[in-house]
Structure formats: C-alpha cells, structure tokens
Design a protein around this motif. Structure first.
Motif, mmCIF file in Angstrom:
data_model
loop_
_atom_site.group_PDB
_atom_site.id
_atom_site.type_symbol
_atom_site.label_atom_id
_atom_site.label_comp_id
_atom_site.label_asym_id
_atom_site.label_seq_id
_atom_site.Cartn_x
_atom_site.Cartn_y
_atom_site.Cartn_z
ATOM 1 N N THR A 252 101.333 -37.009 -6.911
ATOM 2 C CA THR A 252 101.720 -35.680 -6.441
ATOM 3 C C THR A 252 102.908 -35.157 -7.238
ATOM 4 O O THR A 252 102.914 -33.999 -7.695
ATOM 5 N N LEU A 253 103.927 -35.982 -7.407
ATOM 6 C CA LEU A 253 105.101 -35.563 -8.180
ATOM 7 C C LEU A 253 104.746 -35.351 -9.651
ATOM 8 O O LEU A 253 105.247 -34.414 -10.290
ATOM 9 N N THR A 254 103.868 -36.191 -10.196
ATOM 10 C CA THR A 254 103.455 -36.033 -11.591
ATOM 11 C C THR A 254 102.655 -34.760 -11.785
ATOM 12 O O THR A 254 102.843 -34.035 -12.779
ATOM 13 N N ALA A 255 101.748 -34.472 -10.848
ATOM 14 C CA ALA A 255 100.961 -33.240 -10.942
ATOM 15 C C ALA A 255 101.864 -32.017 -10.889
ATOM 16 O O ALA A 255 101.669 -31.044 -11.631
ATOM 17 N N TYR A 256 102.866 -32.069 -10.010
ATOM 18 C CA TYR A 256 103.811 -30.953 -9.946
ATOM 19 C C TYR A 256 104.564 -30.792 -11.263
ATOM 20 O O TYR A 256 104.683 -29.686 -11.794
ATOM 21 N N GLU A 257 105.059 -31.893 -11.801
ATOM 22 C CA GLU A 257 105.872 -31.832 -13.019
ATOM 23 C C GLU A 257 105.049 -31.383 -14.225
ATOM 24 O O GLU A 257 105.483 -30.517 -15.002
ATOM 25 N N ARG B 128 105.690 -26.162 -15.387
ATOM 26 C CA ARG B 128 106.037 -25.959 -16.799
ATOM 27 C C ARG B 128 105.538 -24.652 -17.388
ATOM 28 O O ARG B 128 105.939 -24.296 -18.500
ATOM 29 N N THR B 129 104.649 -23.941 -16.719
ATOM 30 C CA THR B 129 104.166 -22.676 -17.266
ATOM 31 C C THR B 129 104.301 -21.563 -16.229
ATOM 32 O O THR B 129 104.259 -21.815 -15.018
ATOM 33 N N ARG B 130 104.454 -20.333 -16.701
ATOM 34 C CA ARG B 130 104.586 -19.187 -15.802
ATOM 35 C C ARG B 130 103.323 -18.990 -14.982
ATOM 36 O O ARG B 130 103.389 -18.637 -13.798
ATOM 37 N N ALA B 131 102.148 -19.211 -15.599
ATOM 38 C CA ALA B 131 100.889 -18.981 -14.889
ATOM 39 C C ALA B 131 100.736 -19.933 -13.714
ATOM 40 O O ALA B 131 100.374 -19.529 -12.600
ATOM 41 N N THR B 132 101.003 -21.223 -13.943
ATOM 42 C CA THR B 132 100.825 -22.184 -12.860
ATOM 43 C C THR B 132 101.918 -22.040 -11.807
ATOM 44 O O THR B 132 101.675 -22.256 -10.619
ATOM 45 N N ARG B 133 103.123 -21.677 -12.221
ATOM 46 C CA ARG B 133 104.172 -21.419 -11.237
ATOM 47 C C ARG B 133 103.761 -20.263 -10.329
ATOM 48 O O ARG B 133 103.969 -20.297 -9.114
ATOM 49 N N PHE C 245 101.141 -21.303 -7.749
ATOM 50 C CA PHE C 245 101.649 -22.173 -6.690
ATOM 51 C C PHE C 245 102.832 -21.572 -5.949
ATOM 52 O O PHE C 245 103.544 -22.273 -5.228
ATOM 53 N N GLY C 246 103.035 -20.263 -6.089
ATOM 54 C CA GLY C 246 104.038 -19.581 -5.273
ATOM 55 C C GLY C 246 105.460 -19.777 -5.711
ATOM 56 O O GLY C 246 106.385 -19.511 -4.919
ATOM 57 N N MET C 247 105.695 -20.215 -6.931
ATOM 58 C CA MET C 247 107.043 -20.434 -7.415
ATOM 59 C C MET C 247 107.558 -19.188 -8.138
ATOM 60 O O MET C 247 106.795 -18.401 -8.689
ATOM 61 N N ARG C 248 108.859 -19.042 -8.146
ATOM 62 C CA ARG C 248 109.460 -17.945 -8.907
ATOM 63 C C ARG C 248 109.375 -18.267 -10.395
ATOM 64 O O ARG C 248 109.406 -19.422 -10.792
ATOM 65 N N PRO C 249 109.289 -17.254 -11.254
ATOM 66 C CA PRO C 249 109.171 -17.490 -12.709
ATOM 67 C C PRO C 249 110.347 -18.299 -13.233
ATOM 68 O O PRO C 249 111.458 -18.214 -12.725
#
Length: 402
Positions: free
Chosen positions: A380-385, A390-395, A398-402
């Motif tokens: 889980t932690l590896t998939a997140y990292e 690491r990319t704007r598209a995947t962030r 997954f609801g993360m800020r740029p």
C-alpha cells in the motif's frame, strides 16, 4: 469587497496535530482491521481463511465503536473551517474534486478486483477472466431509496469507499444550509449551546441519547463498519458544530476522562447482548435493542474522550523552541498526513489481493495474519509512493493537491 460567491478569505485555523494523528492511525489501522476479517468466523469478507475464529470480531469491536465515527467528526470540524474560507461554491467545488474524482476513479478501476477475487475464492471451478468479469461489475441500475448509494448492481459495489460516498453527500448537504440559513441566528444558537455546555457539567454527553436511539431503532448496518449510515451524519454535524466555538474544545478536554470511563463501561455492557443475540445488528428483541443503544452511547462518549485526551496531553507538554529545520519525525508526519485519502482508497483491494494467496498456506492464523498485514502495508505504501504521489495526473485522480 467580498461577495457572496467570492467570500473574503478567513484566517487559517490553528493546526491540530492530534486530529491529523487520529486520521493517520485510523487509516493505517484499517489494514490491520480488514486483514483480520479474513480470519473472522462471523463476517462475510471477500476471501476467507479455512480456519477462522470468533475472537476477531470481539477484539475488533472496540475499534469499530469509535474509529469511523471519529473520522466523520474530524471531517465535520474541517468542513466548518473550509466553508468559512471558501464559501459555499468554493467548498462544493473543492469537495467534488478531492472526494468525487477519487470516488469515481477508484470505484471503476480498483473495486472490481475484490469482487472478482470473492467469486474465485468461493468457487474453485470459477474460471472467468478478470476482463470477462468487468462488464458484469459495470451492469448497474439506480435505486433512489438507497440514497446516497444510488448506483446498485449484482456485482457492483462502492466497497470500502462507502466512507467517501457518505462524506461527499454530507458535505454537499451543507452547501444550501450555509447559503440560506441566517448567519446571525446560527451564531446566537451556537453561542447559547456553547455557554450551556461550559457551565453545566454533563451537557456534552446529551448527544449520546440521540446515538443510542438511532442505533436501537434504525438498527446497525454491517457493511458500514457496524453503524447505521445516518449515524455518521450526526457525527459529521457534531464535528461541524464543535468547530464553531473554541469553548466546545475546552469542554472536551475537561470531560475527556469521564467520557473515556463512561464509554468503556457502556461498551462493556453492550458486549453480552451482541454475543448472545442471534442477529444483534437488526433484531428488535429487548436484548438486541438495548445492546445497540448502549453501543451508540458508548460511541459518542469515546469520540468525545479520544480527541479530548490527546488535546489535553498536547497542551500539557512544554512548548519547545521553534525549529525551522524539518526533522525526520516531522517529515514522516507531513508525508503520512498528505497520504491519508490515497492510502484509504488503495488499502482494501491490496489487502484482498494479498489475502487471496495467503489463505492457501498451511500455517497458524497468527502467522498468516502477520504476513498478510506486513505485505499489505508495504504494498500500500509502495503503491502510494510510486504510483500516486509522483505525477500531477495521479495526484488528481486520488484527491491530492497538485
């Protein structure tokens, strides 16, 4: 000049690290919890070990009574401050991006896997490919009576993302109230409630009656971590109200010890009923109904106690001199605080996938559980990292800020 659609920016509230810590611990704890369900005798998890035990649900029950309710309460606290800063329109847009986008993406891209593995685990002769299963997962229809879970299907599910569904629905329900309710009247009501709560010991425990009633008579829903879905709305609203006045926070610190003891006693009193009733979540016998009421009251008391005790401990610690240099602990804290939602989204499909292979081992439950937790946490932690942050598209997905 500020307008109704573009409000003046309110000052940022004081950061409450104890609330971030609770969020992180609950989400990471879900890896331990969902891994345990693989070995639980009385739970319909996606894949089940051959050897199971009834002890799992007894141990897990104490986490169920407070963990997800606390996430909703903390979300309500954050919603108040976000509405003040962004206004109704900005808040709605931010919630749709931060919650709606990962909800749609993960439901379509990640949630079919656990359902497919459920079918393969339950039937040794099931040999349908994953790609062949996908059209059946996406075969859906609308059921308005299941609001807010409007999309239903034989194999379709939002799965563990029920939390995101409810949180998005509750957040959007705040928008018209924020626009149309007279602000001054709301402030006056909040001021009176805060004044009464400060000067009258025990007022903070009155909401326990509401939670007891909804759990007793609306019953509990196993698929939503044991609570009825609308119980979570009460926790969310409670958090929203508590954020309106700092006096509520002082009361939670003051009464945290009493709340902890009361919550533990109520939960212990509820235990025999859940153990003895045939269907304790739903049946309307006196034993089951009273046990659910005690469970609901215990949940509110523990939700008052845990942040109150942590806040009290933080304030009692001596303040260290400001250190602008980031320490390893601060970097880890910041890393995990930003990762909470992606880790929540990722963890369950990974737990199910790892469990699918682990349950075939000829090993004691404790060994299989330990291996499952360790591998699932690492993946889980590896998939997140590697796949999310690491990319704007995947962030964005997954609801993360740029």
């Amino acid at each position: 000049m500020a307008t109704r659609t573009e409000p003046a920016q309110a000052p940022l509230p004081e950061r409450r690290p104890e609330l971030d810590t609770i969020r992180m611990l609950v989400v990471i704890g879900l890896v331990f919890f969902h891994s345990a369900l693989v070995f639980a005798a009385d739970d319909d998890f996606y894949v089940k070990n051959t050897e199971t035990t009834e002890a799992i649900m007894i141990i897990a029950g104490f986490g169920v009574v407070w963990a997800m309710p606390l996430l909703f309460l903390i979300s309500g606290l954050g919603a108040w401050h976000s509405l003040q800063r962004r206004g109704a329109g900005g808040f709605a847009g931010e919630r749709l991006l931060r919650l709606g986008v990962p909800l749609v993406f993960a439901t379509l891209a990640l949630n079919p896997l656990p359902q497919w593995l459920r079918l393969r685990s339950a039937d040794a002769d099931y040999n349908e490919s994953y790609l062949g299963f996908l059209p059946r997962f996406y075969d859906v229809h609308l059921e308005p009576e299941e609001f807010p879970f409007l999309v239903q299907g034989k194999h379709f599910e939002t799965g563990h993302l029920w939390f995101v569904v409810l949180l998005l629905a509750f957040s959007l329900m705040l928008v018209p109230l924020h626009r149309w309710l007279p602000r001054e009247r709301v402030r006056r009501i909040g001021d009176r409630v805060a004044e009464a709560t400060v000067h009258r010991r025990g007022v903070v425990f009155l909401p326990a009656l509401a939670f007891a009633a909804i759990c007793a008579f609306a019953r509990l829903e196993e698929e939503y971590a044991g609570w009825h879905r609308w119980s979570y709305l009460l926790f969310f609203v409670a958090g929203f109200v508590l954020a309106t006045d700092d006096r509520f926070r002082a009361v939670m610190r003051r009464d945290a010890g009493t709340a902890a003891w009361l919550g533990a006693l109520l939960f212990a009193a509820a235990g025999p009923g859940f153990a003895l009733a045939d269907e304790p979540f739903t049946e309307m016998t006196a034993l089951a109904t009273v046990s659910r009421a005690l469970f609901g009251a215990a949940g509110w008391c523990l939700v008052v106690a845990i942040p109150g005790l942590l806040d009290r401990r933080r304030l009692e610690q001596p303040r260290a001199a400001p250190n602008p240099a980031p320490t390893t602990r601060r970097r880890l804290y910041g890393y995990l605080a930003a990762a909470v939602l992606p880790l929540y989204v990722l963890h369950q499909p990974i737990v199910v996938a790892v469990a699918y292979f682990v349950i075939g081992w000829d090993a004691p439950i404790l060994v299989e559980y330990t291996v499952l937790v360790v591998i699932a946490l690492i993946l889980t932690l590896t998939a997140y990292e590697l796949l999310v942050r690491r990319t704007r598209a995947t962030r964005f997905l997954f609801g993360m800020r740029p």
